[in-house]
Design a protein around this motif. Structure first.
Motif, PDB file in Angstrom:
ATOM      1  N   VAL A 100       0.845  -1.252   0.019  1.00  0.00           N
ATOM      2  CA  VAL A 100      -0.001  -0.116   0.086  1.00  0.00           C
ATOM      3  C   VAL A 100       0.965   1.179  -0.024  1.00  0.00           C
ATOM      4  O   VAL A 100       2.014   1.257   0.572  1.00  0.00           O
ATOM      5  N   GLU A 101       0.196   2.250  -0.557  1.00  0.00           N
ATOM      6  CA  GLU A 101       1.150   3.445  -0.360  1.00  0.00           C
ATOM      7  C   GLU A 101       0.875   4.225   1.034  1.00  0.00           C
ATOM      8  O   GLU A 101      -0.202   3.898   1.633  1.00  0.00           O
ATOM      9  N   ARG A 102       1.872   4.976   1.411  1.00  0.00           N
ATOM     10  CA  ARG A 102       2.012   5.570   2.805  1.00  0.00           C
ATOM     11  C   ARG A 102       0.663   6.215   3.071  1.00  0.00           C
ATOM     12  O   ARG A 102       0.069   6.218   4.111  1.00  0.00           O
ATOM     13  N   ASP A 103      -0.038   6.729   1.887  1.00  0.00           N
ATOM     14  CA  ASP A 103      -1.160   7.772   2.157  1.00  0.00           C
ATOM     15  C   ASP A 103      -2.331   6.790   2.681  1.00  0.00           C
ATOM     16  O   ASP A 103      -3.179   7.115   3.002  1.00  0.00           O
ATOM     17  N   ALA A 104      -2.160   5.472   2.289  1.00  0.00           N
ATOM     18  CA  ALA A 104      -3.390   4.459   2.458  1.00  0.00           C
ATOM     19  C   ALA A 104      -3.559   4.091   3.987  1.00  0.00           C
ATOM     20  O   ALA A 104      -4.467   3.648   4.309  1.00  0.00           O
ATOM     21  N   VAL A 105      -2.456   4.567   4.707  1.00  0.00           N
ATOM     22  CA  VAL A 105      -2.432   4.093   6.268  1.00  0.00           C
ATOM     23  C   VAL A 105      -3.374   5.264   6.914  1.00  0.00           C
ATOM     24  O   VAL A 105      -3.065   6.594   6.750  1.00  0.00           O
ATOM     25  N   ILE A 106      -4.294   4.563   7.725  1.00  0.00           N
ATOM     26  CA  ILE A 106      -5.330   5.662   8.302  1.00  0.00           C
ATOM     27  C   ILE A 106      -4.678   5.651   9.836  1.00  0.00           C
ATOM     28  O   ILE A 106      -4.865   6.875  10.313  1.00  0.00           O
TER      29      ILE A 106
END
Length: 154
Positions: A100-106
């Motif tokens: 996953v891209e870093r931005d996908a981490v919530i």
């Protein structure tokens, strides 16, 4: 319909996690229940985790994160990083690694509870066991297959 049932109305997964994201963006800590078996034995269904916002400097191997993956949400362990791409895997997942891209981490898990018991998910022993499970997944997969074949022959 009684008041208790009215208070427990069902919402979609997307609505639920949109609210989780919103609360995290406000700087709040969010408690969510664990669903599924992909993080066994570290986390099991019915456990609860506390999520906080993520900081790449705080995320190291073994950190458990909530991430958006292929239109769904996963609560898995960080097992690798290649630039802005993170590799995640469930402790009980013997094959798949999610990228996953870093931005996908919530958010990242800061604490976990089984009932009222605080789980030591980031203790040295827990992290060593998680590392061993991850590194020996191919061997565990073969071993599990052999055990299944032996059980089928009985």
């Amino acid at each position: 319909m009684n008041e208790r049932m009215a208070a427990r109305k069902k919402i979609t997964n997307d609505s639920y996690f949109e609210r989780v994201e919103s609360l995290l963006a406000e700087g709040k800590v969010v408690k969510i229940p664990v669903k599924g078996t992909s993080m066994l034995p570290s986390l099991k269904e019915g456990d609860h985790v506390l999520l906080n916002t993520t900081d790449m400097r705080e995320m190291k191997w073994g950190t458990i994160v909530l991430a958006l993956y292929r239109g769904g949400y996963i609560l898995h362990r960080l097992v690798g990083r290649k630039g802005d791409i993170l590799e995640l895997a469930g402790d009980n997942n013997w094959v798949q690694i999610e990228r996953v891209e870093r931005d996908a981490v919530i958010g990242m898990v800061t604490e976990a509870y089984r009932g009222t018991e605080l789980l030591r998910i980031y203790s040295t022993g827990s992290m060593q066991r998680a590392w061993l499970r991850y590194k020996f997944k191919p061997l565990l997969r073969v071993w599990g297959g052999l055990i299944n074949k032996l059980n089928l022959k009985r």
